[in-house]
Design a protein around this motif. Structure first.
Motif, PDB file in Angstrom:
ATOM      1  N   PHE A   1       4.102   8.188  -5.515  1.00  0.00           N
ATOM      2  CA  PHE A   1       2.681   7.885  -5.373  1.00  0.00           C
ATOM      3  C   PHE A   1       2.533   6.616  -4.543  1.00  0.00           C
ATOM      4  O   PHE A   1       3.486   5.865  -4.324  1.00  0.00           O
ATOM      5  CB  PHE A   1       1.994   7.711  -6.736  1.00  0.00           C
ATOM      6  N   GLY A   2       1.324   6.389  -4.052  1.00  0.00           N
ATOM      7  CA  GLY A   2       1.059   5.216  -3.235  1.00  0.00           C
ATOM      8  C   GLY A   2      -0.432   5.018  -3.054  1.00  0.00           C
ATOM      9  O   GLY A   2      -1.244   5.853  -3.465  1.00  0.00           O
ATOM     10  N   HIS A   3      -0.791   3.899  -2.453  1.00  0.00           N
ATOM     11  CA  HIS A   3      -2.188   3.578  -2.190  1.00  0.00           C
ATOM     12  C   HIS A   3      -2.359   3.306  -0.698  1.00  0.00           C
ATOM     13  O   HIS A   3      -1.496   2.685  -0.075  1.00  0.00           O
ATOM     14  CB  HIS A   3      -2.629   2.340  -2.976  1.00  0.00           C
ATOM     15  N   ALA A   4      -3.462   3.736  -0.154  1.00  0.00           N
ATOM     16  CA  ALA A   4      -3.792   3.454   1.238  1.00  0.00           C
ATOM     17  C   ALA A   4      -5.148   2.757   1.276  1.00  0.00           C
ATOM     18  O   ALA A   4      -6.075   3.146   0.573  1.00  0.00           O
ATOM     19  CB  ALA A   4      -3.840   4.747   2.050  1.00  0.00           C
ATOM     20  N   PHE A   5      -5.250   1.696   2.053  1.00  0.00           N
ATOM     21  CA  PHE A   5      -6.507   0.970   2.128  1.00  0.00           C
ATOM     22  C   PHE A   5      -6.585   0.218   3.455  1.00  0.00           C
ATOM     23  O   PHE A   5      -5.578   0.029   4.146  1.00  0.00           O
ATOM     24  CB  PHE A   5      -6.655  -0.012   0.967  1.00  0.00           C
ATOM     25  N   THR A   6      -7.788  -0.213   3.784  1.00  0.00           N
ATOM     26  CA  THR A   6      -8.018  -0.985   5.003  1.00  0.00           C
ATOM     27  C   THR A   6      -8.209  -2.443   4.634  1.00  0.00           C
ATOM     28  O   THR A   6      -8.951  -2.763   3.692  1.00  0.00           O
ATOM     29  CB  THR A   6      -9.271  -0.478   5.743  1.00  0.00           C
ATOM     30  N   THR A   7      -7.535  -3.333   5.342  1.00  0.00           N
ATOM     31  CA  THR A   7      -7.648  -4.760   5.051  1.00  0.00           C
ATOM     32  C   THR A   7      -7.541  -5.523   6.364  1.00  0.00           C
ATOM     33  O   THR A   7      -7.564  -4.947   7.447  1.00  0.00           O
ATOM     34  CB  THR A   7      -6.553  -5.193   4.065  1.00  0.00           C
ATOM     35  N   LEU A   8      -7.450  -6.834   6.276  1.00  0.00           N
ATOM     36  CA  LEU A   8      -7.265  -7.652   7.461  1.00  0.00           C
ATOM     37  C   LEU A   8      -6.038  -8.536   7.261  1.00  0.00           C
ATOM     38  O   LEU A   8      -5.587  -8.746   6.139  1.00  0.00           O
ATOM     39  CB  LEU A   8      -8.502  -8.494   7.767  1.00  0.00           C
TER      40      LEU A   8
END
Length: 223
Positions: free
Chosen positions: A14-21
């Motif tokens: 499993f994993g997480h995907a997200f947008t950041t800076l």
């Protein structure tokens, strides 16, 4: 992450995907310095061995000396957490990848890609370790096989100033009838960039309290 996204990482379930800076210190810190100079702040460079060397030239001192606080503030609670990383040229890597433990990560930036890393408590060694570099590269290639084609691989070592609890407080130093208010602001460890703006505002608030106390007619009895 979706099942399709996870197929790129077959060793994980499993994993997480997200947008950041991403804030890049080599660019950000000079920008901050330029901003300070533009507002009329005078920046002096000077080596000191004791906070009292700043008195009476300065009425209030903000101590952001990090690991130097072991000497300047007599704080034995602060210690280094050694970090070794690799800077490589791999412009095709566009996404951050970080394994759950936080020790293996791939952070693309403007001019290079950072591969990490280590978290070695109490280690003051600033010399790169070739074996560690090989291990970092191997771990990162396991996450992103295309890194085998990376070039211009450079080693970098830094010491994170870690403390069990950020020290953000005012201390009144007294010596031979002299008094020096000191606002301590250090011990951020590896999270400095993440929380620096908020803790800086807190430190500025403490400085404001010191200024008001010094301007109060009865300040000599209070400080």
């Amino acid at each position: 992450m979706s099942e399709a996204e996870l197929k790129k990482f077959p060793q994980h379930v499993f994993g997480h995907a997200f947008t950041t800076l991403k804030c890049e210190s080599p660019t950000y810190l000079p920008w901050l310095e330029k901003r300070l100079k533009g507002s009329g702040v005078l920046i002096l460079t000077r080596r000191i061995g004791d906070l009292w060397e700043l008195h009476p030239s300065f009425d209030i001192v903000v101590n952001c000396s990090g690991l130097g606080s072991r000497q300047l503030a007599g704080d034995s609670k602060i210690f280094p957490v050694r970090g070794q990383v690799l800077r490589v040229q791999a412009p095709w890597v566009k996404h951050f990848i970080r394994e759950g433990s936080g020790l293996t990560y791939i952070y693309p930036g403007i001019s290079n890609v950072i591969l990490g890393g280590t978290r070695q408590k109490g280690d003051w060694n600033l010399s790169p370790d070739a074996e560690i570099s090989r291990d970092i590269f191997s771990r990162c290639c396991a996450l992103e096989p295309s890194l085998h084609g990376a070039c211009d691989i450079r080693e970098k070592v830094g010491l994170r100033p870690f403390r069990p609890g950020l020290r953000l407080q005012t201390e009144l130093l007294a010596q031979d009838g002299r008094r020096l208010p000191v606002v301590h602001h250090y011990g951020h460890g590896s999270g400095g960039i993440s929380v620096h703006w908020g803790t800086a505002l807190e430190a500025a608030s403490l400085v404001g309290e010191c200024v008001r106390a010094l301007r109060t007619p009865s300040s000599k009895s209070k400080l």
